[in-house]
Scaffold this motif. Structure first.
Motif, PDB file in Angstrom:
ATOM      1  N   ILE A   3      -0.472   6.052 -16.014  1.00  0.00           N
ATOM      2  CA  ILE A   3      -0.499   5.116 -14.892  1.00  0.00           C
ATOM      3  C   ILE A   3      -0.141   5.863 -13.611  1.00  0.00           C
ATOM      4  N   GLN A   4      -0.917   5.641 -12.561  1.00  0.00           N
ATOM      5  CA  GLN A   4      -0.605   6.202 -11.249  1.00  0.00           C
ATOM      6  C   GLN A   4       0.682   5.558 -10.744  1.00  0.00           C
ATOM      7  N   SER A   5       1.371   6.230  -9.837  1.00  0.00           N
ATOM      8  CA  SER A   5       2.543   5.612  -9.222  1.00  0.00           C
ATOM      9  C   SER A   5       2.574   5.965  -7.742  1.00  0.00           C
ATOM     10  N   LEU A   6       3.207   5.092  -6.987  1.00  0.00           N
ATOM     11  CA  LEU A   6       3.378   5.301  -5.554  1.00  0.00           C
ATOM     12  C   LEU A   6       4.814   4.956  -5.214  1.00  0.00           C
ATOM     13  N   ASP A   7       5.554   5.931  -4.724  1.00  0.00           N
ATOM     14  CA  ASP A   7       6.962   5.746  -4.376  1.00  0.00           C
ATOM     15  C   ASP A   7       7.070   5.353  -2.910  1.00  0.00           C
ATOM     16  N   LEU A   8       7.407   4.096  -2.679  1.00  0.00           N
ATOM     17  CA  LEU A   8       7.534   3.563  -1.313  1.00  0.00           C
ATOM     18  C   LEU A   8       8.987   3.294  -0.950  1.00  0.00           C
ATOM     19  N   ARG A   9       9.918   3.852  -1.704  1.00  0.00           N
ATOM     20  CA  ARG A   9      11.342   3.566  -1.495  1.00  0.00           C
ATOM     21  C   ARG A   9      11.852   4.020  -0.145  1.00  0.00           C
ATOM     22  N   LEU A  18       1.228  -1.666   3.922  1.00  0.00           N
ATOM     23  CA  LEU A  18      -0.074  -1.061   4.225  1.00  0.00           C
ATOM     24  C   LEU A  18      -0.404   0.054   3.233  1.00  0.00           C
ATOM     25  N   MET A  19       0.578   0.866   2.892  1.00  0.00           N
ATOM     26  CA  MET A  19       0.356   1.947   1.929  1.00  0.00           C
ATOM     27  C   MET A  19       0.055   1.385   0.538  1.00  0.00           C
ATOM     28  N   ALA A  20       0.737   0.299   0.176  1.00  0.00           N
ATOM     29  CA  ALA A  20       0.482  -0.347  -1.118  1.00  0.00           C
ATOM     30  C   ALA A  20      -0.933  -0.932  -1.158  1.00  0.00           C
ATOM     31  N   LYS A  21      -1.348  -1.564  -0.071  1.00  0.00           N
ATOM     32  CA  LYS A  21      -2.701  -2.127  -0.007  1.00  0.00           C
ATOM     33  C   LYS A  21      -3.758  -1.047  -0.168  1.00  0.00           C
ATOM     34  N   ARG A  22      -3.568   0.077   0.527  1.00  0.00           N
ATOM     35  CA  ARG A  22      -4.530   1.180   0.430  1.00  0.00           C
ATOM     36  C   ARG A  22      -4.608   1.713  -0.997  1.00  0.00           C
ATOM     37  N   LEU A  35       4.142   0.550  -8.264  1.00  0.00           N
ATOM     38  CA  LEU A  35       4.631   0.646  -6.888  1.00  0.00           C
ATOM     39  C   LEU A  35       6.151   0.506  -6.896  1.00  0.00           C
ATOM     40  N   TYR A  36       6.857   1.503  -6.363  1.00  0.00           N
ATOM     41  CA  TYR A  36       8.319   1.500  -6.317  1.00  0.00           C
ATOM     42  C   TYR A  36       8.763   1.185  -4.893  1.00  0.00           C
ATOM     43  N   VAL A  37       9.531   0.096  -4.718  1.00  0.00           N
ATOM     44  CA  VAL A  37       9.953  -0.321  -3.377  1.00  0.00           C
ATOM     45  C   VAL A  37      11.429  -0.701  -3.357  1.00  0.00           C
ATOM     46  N   LEU A  38      12.035  -0.561  -2.175  1.00  0.00           N
ATOM     47  CA  LEU A  38      13.413  -0.983  -1.951  1.00  0.00           C
ATOM     48  C   LEU A  38      13.523  -2.051  -0.866  1.00  0.00           C
TER      49      LEU A  38
END
Length: 73
Positions: A3-9, A18-22, A35-38
């Motif tokens: 699974i791909q992941s994107l760290d937005l913390r 916006l980064m999550a949407k892209r 998607l990792y968020v804080l």
């Protein structure tokens, strides 16, 4: 398949959203991303976006971060 992941913390809304949407827009049918968020605003906004745009997701908390496991329908 991993699974791909994107760290937005380190990002806050609106940039994190916006980064999550892209990232979600690049998914093909059945593909997944984590998607990792804080940021509390992002935690509220991501589900609203996902629900209205053809995605299924599960949400959990891992090491203090909210993680959205997103699947493109």
């Amino acid at each position: 398949m991993e699974i791909q992941s994107l760290d937005l913390r380190e990002h806050r809304c609106p940039m994190a959203l916006l980064m999550a949407k892209r990232a979600c827009a690049t998914l093909g049918q059945g593909e997944q991303i984590a998607l990792y968020v804080l940021d509390s605003g992002t935690v509220k906004d991501i589900p609203r976006y996902l629900n209205g745009n053809g995605f299924d997701f599960e949400q959990s908390v891992v090491s203090g971060a909210t993680v959205f496991y997103v699947t493109k329908l």
